[in-house]
Design an enzyme around this catalytic site. Structure first.
Site, PDB file in Angstrom:
ATOM      1  CG  HIS A 168      -5.530  -0.545  -1.866  1.00 64.16           C
ATOM      2  ND1 HIS A 168      -5.309  -0.920  -0.572  1.00 64.16           N
ATOM      3  CD2 HIS A 168      -5.273   0.791  -1.918  1.00 64.16           C
ATOM      4  CE1 HIS A 168      -4.934   0.151   0.123  1.00 64.16           C
ATOM      5  NE2 HIS A 168      -4.909   1.203  -0.682  1.00 64.16           N
ATOM      6  CG  ASP A 217      -3.367  -5.265  -4.599  1.00 59.47           C
ATOM      7  OD1 ASP A 217      -4.338  -4.673  -4.114  1.00 59.47           O
ATOM      8  OD2 ASP A 217      -2.289  -5.411  -3.990  1.00 59.47           O
ATOM      9  CG  ASP A 253      -3.491   4.405  -0.315  1.00 61.22           C
ATOM     10  OD1 ASP A 253      -3.212   5.576   0.006  1.00 61.22           O
ATOM     11  OD2 ASP A 253      -4.221   3.664   0.379  1.00 61.22           O
ATOM     12  CB  CYS A 283      -1.915  -6.766   0.291  1.00 59.29           C
ATOM     13  SG  CYS A 283      -3.412  -6.514  -0.618  1.00 59.29           S
ATOM     14  CG  ASP A 297      -1.960  -1.033   1.228  1.00 63.08           C
ATOM     15  OD1 ASP A 297      -1.958  -1.858   0.305  1.00 63.08           O
ATOM     16  OD2 ASP A 297      -2.786  -1.050   2.154  1.00 63.08           O
TER      17      ASP A 297
HETATM   18  N1  NVA Z   1     -10.664  -3.305  -2.883  1.00 61.49           N
HETATM   19  C1  NVA Z   1     -10.037  -4.425  -2.373  1.00 61.49           C
HETATM   20  C2  NVA Z   1      -8.811  -4.271  -1.579  1.00 61.49           C
HETATM   21  C3  NVA Z   1      -7.994  -5.498  -1.689  1.00 61.49           C
HETATM   22  C4  NVA Z   1      -6.569  -5.401  -1.680  1.00 61.49           C
HETATM   23  C5  NVA Z   1     -11.021  -5.395  -1.806  1.00 61.49           C
HETATM   24  O1  NVA Z   1     -11.572  -6.108  -2.608  1.00 61.49           O
HETATM   25  O2  NVA Z   1     -11.249  -5.475  -0.608  1.00 61.49           O
END
Ligand code: NVA
Length: 371
Positions: free
Chosen positions: A249, A251, A200, A355, A112
């Protein structure tokens, strides 16, 4: 020149070339931070985390550390060099002239905060107040790399002020509902405003000369523009995933596995107009398999889609969480060798296998995959 374990070199241009040196996070002293605008907008409305804060229970910290240590040990056995952060005291309140928060977050997950692009590691601005000082967990490593690698560029993006002007008050209501959230996501109306650049590192994917950045809760358009100006030799692309009511995020949404192949979360499909760059260059975007779980583990910020938060070790080998049997099966069908890694009990600390790591060195150079 090939990589040598005896010499420190920072270099990584993409998400899939052979990984040689990596940082794996630690669960030490991780906290559930108190309420604050950006974080509250992200905590799912039906989550067991609403209204809770304080140091995470010690037994969960110990269990997460056991899994992270095992993961690091397995990578070392495969010949990788693994470094670990040095936890600061996350119980200390964070105060700047502009805000105050009673505690910090943790030294998970490194992805992150740290963005490795070539010989550079860039500390992201971050967008939560409780994560403002998180880079300090990695400073001992950054200093070491700086001392040992004459080509290493240690950079830090401008620290944001994170006043209330950074957050849309509409997102601060207790109950918004997924329908409204999806409508807002479609309109690209997110919790963060355009007051100042925010990003981030985990909103960025590296494809050699191209950086693909998710515009959402944790990264605003000014943050993407800042990245564009900071990396003038790269092409920086903005992407959105309108099916995601909590877009933070990239990923667990979009996962490149090797040149020409990307997994996309089937609930958060990349819009047609944004697929052209990939499909026009013969890249295939396939729906990822379903998660093996219906709910995230307790006290977890992330969704069940951490199933696709995998760590690619080389273009033929991928680490998949052990219980994510459907994801492992799909990887096998796609011709990847699967390395199973038990990590689910550490998900609550900020995410999955991608992560909880940050690249230090991958083989390969900066290629142009989308000429
Ligand atoms: N947006 C994401 C963050 C995962 C790294 C989720 O699905 O929770």
């Amino acid at each position: 020149m090939s990589w040598s374990a005896d010499k420190t070199e920072v270099k990584s241009w993409n998400e899939w070339d052979t990984l040689r040196h990596v940082i794996v996070g630690r669960a030490d002293d991780c906290h559930i931070p108190p309420e604050e605008p950006a974080l509250d907008a992200k905590v799912p409305e039906d989550s067991d985390m609403r209204g809770q804060w304080g140091r995470r229970p010690q037994e969960t910290i110990d269990r997460a550390n056991e899994l992270l240590d095992n993961f690091a040990g397995m990578l070392e056995k495969r010949g990788l060099r693994v470094d670990r952060p040095t936890s600061i005291d996350h119980s200390v309140p964070a105060t700047t002239p502009d805000f105050h928060t009673e505690s910090q977050f943790g030294c998970m997950p490194p992805r992150d905060v740290l963005l490795t692009v070539g010989h550079e590691m860039l500390e992201a601005t971050m967008s939560y107040r409780c994560r403002w000082f998180e880079y300090l967990n990695y400073r001992p490593l950054m200093q070491q790399y700086f001392n040992e690698d004459p080509k290493f560029r240690h950079e830090s993006a401008p620290k944001p002020r994170l006043t209330d002007a950074d957050y849309h008050p509409d997102y601060l209501s207790e109950k918004i509902g997924d329908a409204k959230r999806l409508e807002w996501a479609e309109q690209k109306f997110f919790v963060t405003t355009e007051e100042e650049p925010l990003f981030d590192a985990a909103d960025v994917l590296r494809f050699g000369k191209d950086l693909v950045v998710q515009h959402g809760f944790t990264t605003n358009l000014k943050g993407i523009e800042w990245l564009r100006r900071h990396f003038p030799d790269h092409r920086v692309h903005t992407v959105n995933f309108p099916g995601d009511p909590y877009p933070i995020h990239i990923d667990a949404t979009f996962t490149p596995l090797r040149p020409g192949l990307i997994l996309n979360n089937p609930q958060r499909r990349l819009p047609e107009d944004q697929r052209k760059m990939f499909e026009g260059n013969d890249w295939e975007i396939v729906d990822s398999a379903q998660p093996a779980h219906n709910t995230p583990p307790p006290l977890c910020y992330s969704s069940t889609w951490l199933s696709m938060n995998v760590l690619v070790l080389d273009p033929k080998t991928v680490c998949v969480e052990k219980s994510e049997v459907y994801q492992a099966e799909q990887m096998d069908k796609l011709g990847m060798e699967v390395v199973e890694v038990e990590l689910r009990d550490a998900y609550a600390f900020g995410g999955g296998l991608h992560c909880c790591t940050a690249d230090v060195y991958r083989d390969g150079e900066c290629e142009d995959y989308f000429p």
